[in-house]
Design an enzyme around this catalytic site. Sequence first.
Site, PDB file in Angstrom:
ATOM      1  N   ARG A  74       0.853  -1.190   0.000  1.00  0.00           N
ATOM      2  CA  ARG A  74       0.000   0.000   0.000  1.00  0.00           C
ATOM      3  C   ARG A  74       0.891   1.243   0.000  1.00  0.00           C
ATOM      4  O   ARG A  74       1.720   1.410   0.893  1.00  0.00           O
ATOM      5  CB  ARG A  74      -0.896   0.004   1.242  1.00  0.00           C
ATOM      6  CG  ARG A  74      -1.965  -1.086   1.217  1.00  0.00           C
ATOM      7  CD  ARG A  74      -3.071  -0.768   2.199  1.00  0.00           C
ATOM      8  NE  ARG A  74      -4.024  -1.864   2.331  1.00  0.00           N
ATOM      9  CZ  ARG A  74      -5.055  -2.077   1.519  1.00  0.00           C
ATOM     10  NH1 ARG A  74      -5.265  -1.276   0.498  1.00  0.00           N
ATOM     11  NH2 ARG A  74      -5.874  -3.090   1.725  1.00  0.00           N
ATOM     12  N   GLY A 111      -7.047  -1.017  -6.736  1.00  0.00           N
ATOM     13  CA  GLY A 111      -8.340  -0.455  -6.357  1.00  0.00           C
ATOM     14  C   GLY A 111      -8.352   1.063  -6.443  1.00  0.00           C
ATOM     15  O   GLY A 111      -7.601   1.666  -7.221  1.00  0.00           O
ATOM     16  N   ASN A 112      -9.190   1.662  -5.584  1.00  0.00           N
ATOM     17  CA  ASN A 112      -9.408   3.110  -5.662  1.00  0.00           C
ATOM     18  C   ASN A 112      -8.163   3.972  -5.511  1.00  0.00           C
ATOM     19  O   ASN A 112      -7.918   4.873  -6.317  1.00  0.00           O
ATOM     20  CB  ASN A 112     -10.397   3.517  -4.567  1.00  0.00           C
ATOM     21  CG  ASN A 112     -11.809   3.278  -5.014  1.00  0.00           C
ATOM     22  OD1 ASN A 112     -12.208   3.773  -6.059  1.00  0.00           O
ATOM     23  ND2 ASN A 112     -12.564   2.510  -4.265  1.00  0.00           N
ATOM     24  N   THR A 134     -10.571  -5.245  -6.832  1.00  0.00           N
ATOM     25  CA  THR A 134     -10.847  -5.163  -5.390  1.00  0.00           C
ATOM     26  C   THR A 134     -12.007  -6.073  -5.018  1.00  0.00           C
ATOM     27  O   THR A 134     -13.000  -6.168  -5.750  1.00  0.00           O
ATOM     28  CB  THR A 134     -11.170  -3.738  -4.883  1.00  0.00           C
ATOM     29  OG1 THR A 134     -11.677  -3.833  -3.546  1.00  0.00           O
ATOM     30  CG2 THR A 134     -12.201  -3.006  -5.709  1.00  0.00           C
ATOM     31  N   ASP A 136     -13.870  -5.316  -2.810  1.00  0.00           N
ATOM     32  CA  ASP A 136     -14.910  -4.410  -2.296  1.00  0.00           C
ATOM     33  C   ASP A 136     -15.923  -3.992  -3.376  1.00  0.00           C
ATOM     34  O   ASP A 136     -16.996  -3.495  -3.045  1.00  0.00           O
ATOM     35  CB  ASP A 136     -14.263  -3.137  -1.719  1.00  0.00           C
ATOM     36  CG  ASP A 136     -13.244  -3.449  -0.639  1.00  0.00           C
ATOM     37  OD1 ASP A 136     -13.343  -4.519  -0.020  1.00  0.00           O
ATOM     38  OD2 ASP A 136     -12.335  -2.622  -0.429  1.00  0.00           O
ATOM     39  N   ARG A 171     -28.726 -19.891  18.580  1.00  0.00           N
ATOM     40  CA  ARG A 171     -27.986 -18.668  18.920  1.00  0.00           C
ATOM     41  C   ARG A 171     -28.148 -17.591  17.851  1.00  0.00           C
ATOM     42  O   ARG A 171     -28.532 -17.874  16.715  1.00  0.00           O
ATOM     43  CB  ARG A 171     -26.491 -18.981  18.995  1.00  0.00           C
ATOM     44  CG  ARG A 171     -26.039 -19.547  20.286  1.00  0.00           C
ATOM     45  CD  ARG A 171     -24.580 -19.931  20.141  1.00  0.00           C
ATOM     46  NE  ARG A 171     -24.061 -20.438  21.393  1.00  0.00           N
ATOM     47  CZ  ARG A 171     -22.955 -21.177  21.473  1.00  0.00           C
ATOM     48  NH1 ARG A 171     -22.293 -21.501  20.394  1.00  0.00           N
ATOM     49  NH2 ARG A 171     -22.532 -21.593  22.640  1.00  0.00           N
ATOM     50  N   HIS A 180     -14.478  -2.577   3.279  1.00  0.00           N
ATOM     51  CA  HIS A 180     -14.019  -1.217   3.542  1.00  0.00           C
ATOM     52  C   HIS A 180     -15.208  -0.294   3.785  1.00  0.00           C
ATOM     53  O   HIS A 180     -15.993  -0.590   4.684  1.00  0.00           O
ATOM     54  CB  HIS A 180     -13.113  -0.741   2.396  1.00  0.00           C
ATOM     55  CG  HIS A 180     -12.209   0.377   2.802  1.00  0.00           C
ATOM     56  ND1 HIS A 180     -11.847   1.377   1.932  1.00  0.00           N
ATOM     57  CD2 HIS A 180     -11.612   0.658   3.978  1.00  0.00           C
ATOM     58  CE1 HIS A 180     -11.056   2.244   2.572  1.00  0.00           C
ATOM     59  NE2 HIS A 180     -10.900   1.818   3.803  1.00  0.00           N
ATOM     60  N   GLN A 283     -11.039 -13.860   2.990  1.00  0.00           N
ATOM     61  CA  GLN A 283     -11.898 -13.413   1.885  1.00  0.00           C
ATOM     62  C   GLN A 283     -11.087 -12.953   0.662  1.00  0.00           C
ATOM     63  O   GLN A 283     -11.623 -12.816  -0.430  1.00  0.00           O
ATOM     64  CB  GLN A 283     -12.819 -12.278   2.358  1.00  0.00           C
ATOM     65  CG  GLN A 283     -13.845 -12.764   3.367  1.00  0.00           C
ATOM     66  CD  GLN A 283     -14.482 -11.627   4.160  1.00  0.00           C
ATOM     67  OE1 GLN A 283     -15.564 -11.172   3.820  1.00  0.00           O
ATOM     68  NE2 GLN A 283     -13.817 -11.153   5.195  1.00  0.00           N
TER      69      GLN A 283
HETATM   70  O1  F6P Z   1      -9.768  -3.222  -0.043  1.00  0.00           O
HETATM   71  C1  F6P Z   1      -9.714  -4.573   0.228  1.00  0.00           C
HETATM   72  C2  F6P Z   1      -9.732  -4.828   1.711  1.00  0.00           C
HETATM   73  O2  F6P Z   1      -9.660  -6.209   1.945  1.00  0.00           O
HETATM   74  C3  F6P Z   1     -10.916  -4.218   2.449  1.00  0.00           C
HETATM   75  O3  F6P Z   1     -12.083  -4.969   2.304  1.00  0.00           O
HETATM   76  C4  F6P Z   1     -10.379  -4.152   3.851  1.00  0.00           C
HETATM   77  O4  F6P Z   1     -11.013  -3.127   4.589  1.00  0.00           O
HETATM   78  C5  F6P Z   1      -8.928  -3.827   3.651  1.00  0.00           C
HETATM   79  O5  F6P Z   1      -8.611  -4.244   2.322  1.00  0.00           O
HETATM   80  C6  F6P Z   1      -7.991  -4.507   4.605  1.00  0.00           C
HETATM   81  O6  F6P Z   1      -6.733  -4.003   4.372  1.00  0.00           O
HETATM   82  P1  F6P Z   1      -5.377  -4.626   4.928  1.00  0.00           P
HETATM   83  O7  F6P Z   1      -5.108  -5.885   4.164  1.00  0.00           O
HETATM   84  O8  F6P Z   1      -4.370  -3.583   4.647  1.00  0.00           O
HETATM   85  O9  F6P Z   1      -5.601  -4.926   6.368  1.00  0.00           O
END
Ligand code: F6P
Length: 357
Positions: A74, A111-112, A134, A136, A171, A180, A283
């Site tokens: 990142r 992604g964005n 992504t 997301d 439960r 995100h 995920q």
């Molecule tokens: O953007 C993809 C994502 O998996 C989001 O769903 C999540 O909020 C974020 O990245 C988690 O980021 P990291 O892997 O930096 O913890």
Amino acid sequence: MKRIGILTSGGDCQALNAAMRGVVKSLSNNVDELEIYGFYEGYKGLIYGNYRLLTSKDFSGILTVGGTILGTSRQPFKLMRTPDANGLDKVEAMKSTYHKLRLNCLVILGGNGTQKTANLLREEGLNVIHLPKTIDNDIWGTDITFGFYSAVNIATDAIDCIHTTAASHNRVFIVEVMGHKVGWLTLYAGIAGGADIILIPEIPYDINKVVEAIGRRSKAGKNFTILAVAEGAISKEDAQLSKKDYKEKLKKRKYPSVSYEVAAQIEAISGNEVRVTVPGHTQRGGSPCPYDRVLCTRLGAAAGQLILDEDYGYMVAMINGETKKVPLGDVAGKLKMVEPDSKMIQEAKLMGISFGD
Ligand code: F6P
């Protein structure tokens, strides 16, 4: 002769390799001389000149392999104009690497945030093509992003597994889904997994409505309830706060995430026993699902075609089942959110799914 740079940036997902394979195959089948420079760990590799000359062989056999053969990192867009610890101008460094290698084009998968930097490089005069990655699914200008359906499968599996144990124990269970700031993944996995309550950021919840929905199920003789809660879900009260105040509040939150807070509130109001499951980064892991493999092959090939045509400055999108080039300048910085009044939400509500509103 074509010289192409390629990089994967931001959080990984299942179909990055499949998309790169699509680009490289479509080029290597149609260009006599092709040089592919793979930059390691996203923009970091471009900034610090950390790359390797790859051949089409490097992209063989990776259609089904998750993660990214180039690695990723990142590199926040908002810090791109801030010099690094040694005073290096990152944008100038990226341009210098690009020109030194005499690249015809840079293919950027992300992604964005990644897209915003891709657009910045375009504005700085580089030839770029962006591919929308992504889990997301929040990139404006494309119906779908790759990684999304693979993640939907995994989150749905998690809900399916919770279903059987929830039913045995009478439960209330919460499955917290990634996504995100948006609710696409939770909405799709929630519906696919038969969740009774779905909480997403786009529809702020009222905890009393959530408890009422659980009560309605109990009254109907259904003694378990499944909630799919987006990691970015927000209460009605918190949605009234300014961004700054909400951030401050989150810093002081005594729970690790929203799901634990919702669980504690449900227990306090209703006395129901609540358990939380967070599938987290699973995920984003594993092999891409068949849908993503096809999507990436198509997006990759369409990107290859743009490079063959020397037509740069676009995101390759999927719109109404067709690949389309979308000007990066039109989409960079825009977020695609779930429409609270969309047909899909209306249909889910008709099915009795509560959104806590
Ligand atoms: O953007 C993809 C994502 O998996 C989001 O769903 C999540 O909020 C974020 O990245 C988690 O980021 P990291 O892997 O930096 O913890």
